[in-house]
Motif scaffolding. Structure first.
Motif, PDB file in Angstrom:
ATOM      1  N   GLY A 115       0.737  -1.164   0.059  1.00  0.00           N
ATOM      2  CA  GLY A 115       0.167  -0.041   0.158  1.00  0.00           C
ATOM      3  C   GLY A 115       0.788   1.168   0.052  1.00  0.00           C
ATOM      4  N   ASP A 116       0.558   2.366   0.724  1.00  0.00           N
ATOM      5  CA  ASP A 116       1.098   3.588   1.124  1.00  0.00           C
ATOM      6  C   ASP A 116       1.989   3.883   2.021  1.00  0.00           C
ATOM      7  N   ILE A 117       2.239   2.733   2.668  1.00  0.00           N
ATOM      8  CA  ILE A 117       3.128   2.823   3.883  1.00  0.00           C
ATOM      9  C   ILE A 117       4.411   3.654   3.733  1.00  0.00           C
ATOM     10  N   GLN A 118       5.274   3.226   2.486  1.00  0.00           N
ATOM     11  CA  GLN A 118       6.401   4.062   2.215  1.00  0.00           C
ATOM     12  C   GLN A 118       6.139   5.135   1.128  1.00  0.00           C
ATOM     13  N   CYS A 119       5.113   5.557   0.944  1.00  0.00           N
ATOM     14  CA  CYS A 119       4.840   6.395  -0.400  1.00  0.00           C
ATOM     15  C   CYS A 119       5.259   7.799  -0.033  1.00  0.00           C
ATOM     16  N   ALA A 120       5.049   8.229   1.177  1.00  0.00           N
ATOM     17  CA  ALA A 120       5.135   9.741   1.380  1.00  0.00           C
ATOM     18  C   ALA A 120       6.844   9.915   1.635  1.00  0.00           C
ATOM     19  N   ILE A 161       9.949   1.293  -9.706  1.00  0.00           N
ATOM     20  CA  ILE A 161       9.175   0.817  -8.542  1.00  0.00           C
ATOM     21  C   ILE A 161       8.746  -0.502  -8.612  1.00  0.00           C
ATOM     22  N   GLY A 162       9.010  -1.607  -7.916  1.00  0.00           N
ATOM     23  CA  GLY A 162       8.957  -3.004  -8.330  1.00  0.00           C
ATOM     24  C   GLY A 162       7.468  -3.516  -7.776  1.00  0.00           C
ATOM     25  N   HIS A 163       7.315  -4.775  -8.159  1.00  0.00           N
ATOM     26  CA  HIS A 163       6.132  -5.371  -7.922  1.00  0.00           C
ATOM     27  C   HIS A 163       4.924  -5.020  -8.091  1.00  0.00           C
ATOM     28  N   PHE A 164       4.923  -4.013  -9.082  1.00  0.00           N
ATOM     29  CA  PHE A 164       3.653  -3.367  -9.776  1.00  0.00           C
ATOM     30  C   PHE A 164       2.916  -2.848  -8.705  1.00  0.00           C
ATOM     31  N   GLY A 165       3.431  -2.319  -7.339  1.00  0.00           N
ATOM     32  CA  GLY A 165       2.830  -1.656  -6.270  1.00  0.00           C
ATOM     33  C   GLY A 165       1.930  -2.597  -5.483  1.00  0.00           C
ATOM     34  N   MET A 166       2.052  -3.816  -5.662  1.00  0.00           N
ATOM     35  CA  MET A 166       1.318  -4.983  -4.822  1.00  0.00           C
ATOM     36  C   MET A 166      -0.091  -4.663  -5.259  1.00  0.00           C
ATOM     37  N   PRO A 167      -0.427  -4.947  -6.243  1.00  0.00           N
ATOM     38  CA  PRO A 167      -2.075  -4.936  -6.952  1.00  0.00           C
ATOM     39  C   PRO A 167      -2.799  -5.646  -5.946  1.00  0.00           C
ATOM     40  N   THR A 168      -2.666  -6.396  -5.401  1.00  0.00           N
ATOM     41  CA  THR A 168      -3.675  -7.318  -4.697  1.00  0.00           C
ATOM     42  C   THR A 168      -3.799  -6.665  -3.258  1.00  0.00           C
ATOM     43  N   ARG A 169      -3.070  -5.772  -2.735  1.00  0.00           N
ATOM     44  CA  ARG A 169      -3.331  -5.349  -1.574  1.00  0.00           C
ATOM     45  C   ARG A 169      -4.071  -3.733  -1.525  1.00  0.00           C
ATOM     46  N   ASN A 187      -4.896   0.165  -1.269  1.00  0.00           N
ATOM     47  CA  ASN A 187      -4.030   1.520  -1.605  1.00  0.00           C
ATOM     48  C   ASN A 187      -2.820   1.240  -2.479  1.00  0.00           C
ATOM     49  N   TRP A 188      -2.934   0.314  -3.520  1.00  0.00           N
ATOM     50  CA  TRP A 188      -1.786   0.011  -4.419  1.00  0.00           C
ATOM     51  C   TRP A 188      -1.619   0.958  -5.195  1.00  0.00           C
ATOM     52  N   SER A 214       0.818   5.689  -8.719  1.00  0.00           N
ATOM     53  CA  SER A 214       0.830   7.312  -8.790  1.00  0.00           C
ATOM     54  C   SER A 214       2.265   7.819  -8.924  1.00  0.00           C
ATOM     55  N   LEU A 215       3.195   7.196  -8.284  1.00  0.00           N
ATOM     56  CA  LEU A 215       4.581   7.945  -8.291  1.00  0.00           C
ATOM     57  C   LEU A 215       5.080   8.014  -9.614  1.00  0.00           C
ATOM     58  N   ALA A 216       4.611   7.234 -10.387  1.00  0.00           N
ATOM     59  CA  ALA A 216       5.021   7.060 -11.870  1.00  0.00           C
ATOM     60  C   ALA A 216       4.674   8.319 -12.467  1.00  0.00           C
ATOM     61  N   SER A 217       3.795   9.016 -12.087  1.00  0.00           N
ATOM     62  CA  SER A 217       3.333  10.371 -12.607  1.00  0.00           C
ATOM     63  C   SER A 217       4.537  11.475 -12.667  1.00  0.00           C
ATOM     64  N   HIS A 218       5.555  11.109 -11.898  1.00  0.00           N
ATOM     65  CA  HIS A 218       6.717  11.933 -11.827  1.00  0.00           C
ATOM     66  C   HIS A 218       7.591  11.522 -13.511  1.00  0.00           C
ATOM     67  N   LYS A 219       8.256  12.409 -13.728  1.00  0.00           N
ATOM     68  CA  LYS A 219       9.041  11.914 -15.224  1.00  0.00           C
ATOM     69  C   LYS A 219      10.017  10.687 -15.217  1.00  0.00           C
ATOM     70  N   ASN A 220      10.596  10.631 -14.010  1.00  0.00           N
ATOM     71  CA  ASN A 220      11.810   9.544 -14.274  1.00  0.00           C
ATOM     72  C   ASN A 220      11.394   8.464 -13.335  1.00  0.00           C
ATOM     73  N   VAL A 221      10.109   8.112 -12.817  1.00  0.00           N
ATOM     74  CA  VAL A 221       9.621   7.183 -12.263  1.00  0.00           C
ATOM     75  C   VAL A 221       8.871   6.214 -12.905  1.00  0.00           C
ATOM     76  N   PHE A 222       9.252   4.923 -13.239  1.00  0.00           N
ATOM     77  CA  PHE A 222       8.453   3.851 -13.805  1.00  0.00           C
ATOM     78  C   PHE A 222       8.052   2.883 -12.898  1.00  0.00           C
ATOM     79  N   VAL A 223       7.280   1.984 -13.104  1.00  0.00           N
ATOM     80  CA  VAL A 223       6.586   0.841 -12.381  1.00  0.00           C
ATOM     81  C   VAL A 223       6.907  -0.469 -13.271  1.00  0.00           C
TER      82      VAL A 223
END
Length: 305
Positions: A163-168, A184-192, A194-195, A200-209
């Motif tokens: 989820g969002d535990i470390q997103c901030a 960002i790995g594990h595709f944000g853990m989509p079975t959890r 707030n994934w 959404s971190l990938a909305s920044h230019k140099n961040v991919f998932v």
């Protein structure tokens, strides 16, 4: 279509611990994992050695041209072996170094890894939260390392807690280091829950998932992993298919499926366009990891066909 695996693992031997519990290779693909005996890798790997040569055989069969090898604390530090792998097979593997994140001096550790030739550094972020200690991703020590990586144009491969535990923390890292390439790995853990906060971190230019482990997360529904395809489409709706990459999480995921099946469900899906498949399976990765001169792997039919 280029096919690039952005999340895989290699090791010669597992002999470590995490959160006070042991991880150790046994025979026939099994390991002691946090005190429990599990099938860690396929049973035909009888000596516990998860080597580049076995992986290359799988890659060649599945027509995967190159792979990014990340690291996990549960496998122990594999820096020496991964340097050997990248030097032996420079056109097939991009390997990530890993620091000892619990012992400080991270900037100097990273500088040493970069000087040895690592193009990326892996952080299993979810493993930095233990019962009695937590390493913050936005600590001054971490930010100093990230700024060095940004300066040296070394990418960060990171997995996050559910989820969002470390997103901030990650948003602060992205703000401090806007030119640091981050996967960002594990595709944000989509079975959890707030994934999508991770996506959404990938909305920044140099961040991919990247999707390493997604077949494990949807293992209960099994091939063709319709839930995983829906998650890919949902993430693409949020940040664009141009920010998403395929990863297998080899070899742990292929205890249940073949290596080719870890991407074949995308290739055969009727829910994705050919352009979306091309972006997801390789084109985005070629840009992010700056891959050129990829090997051509012709299809070799099975004897049973």
């Amino acid at each position: 279509m280029n096919i690039i695996d952005t999340h895989s693992h290699l090791w010669l031997n597992q002999d470590t611990s995490w959160n006070g519990l042991p991880i150790k290779s046994l025979k026939n693909g099994r390991s002691i994992f946090l005190g429990e005996e599990v099938q860690m890798i396929p049973p035909f790997i009888i000596d516990g050695r998860n080597t580049a040569e076995v992986f290359l055989s799988n890659m060649n069969y599945a027509q995967v041209q190159a792979a990014v090898v990340v690291q996990e604390l549960i496998d122990g530090c594999q820096n020496d072996y991964l340097l050997e792998v990248s030097n032996r097979y420079p056109d097939r593997f991009i390997t990530c170094g890993m620091c000892d994140y619990f012992n400080g001096n991270l900037k100097d550790q990273a500088a040493g890894l970069i000087a040895k030739g690592f193009k990326g550094i892996a952080i299993p972020g979810h493993r930095l939260i233990q019962d009695n200690v937590r390493i913050m991703l936005n600590s001054p020590e971490m930010i100093g390392m990230f700024k060095l990586m940004e300066e040296k144009d070394v990418f960060l491969s990171i997995t996050l807690a559910d989820g969002d535990i470390q997103c901030a923390e990650m948003r602060e890292v992205i703000q401090e280091c806007p030119d640091l390439r981050i996967a960002i790995g594990h595709f944000g853990m989509p079975t959890r829950e707030n994934w999508l906060e991770q996506i959404s971190l990938a909305s920044h230019k140099n961040v991919f998932v990247e999707s390493g482990g997604i077949t494990w997360l949807y293992n209960s529904e099994f091939y063709p992993f319709d839930g995983a395809v829906r998650a890919i489409k949902e993430a693409a709706g949020l940040v664009g298919m141009e920010k998403l990459m395929w990863g297998s999480d080899y070899p742990r995921t292929i205890t249940a499926i073949t290596y080719r099946m870890s991407y074949d469900f995308v290739l055969k899906s009727k829910e994705l366009t050919e352009r979306e498949k091309s972006l997801f399976l390789g084109e985005n990765a070629c840009g992010f990891y700056r891959l050129e001169n990829l090997i051509d792997l012709p299809y070799i039919k099975n004897m049973s066909e």
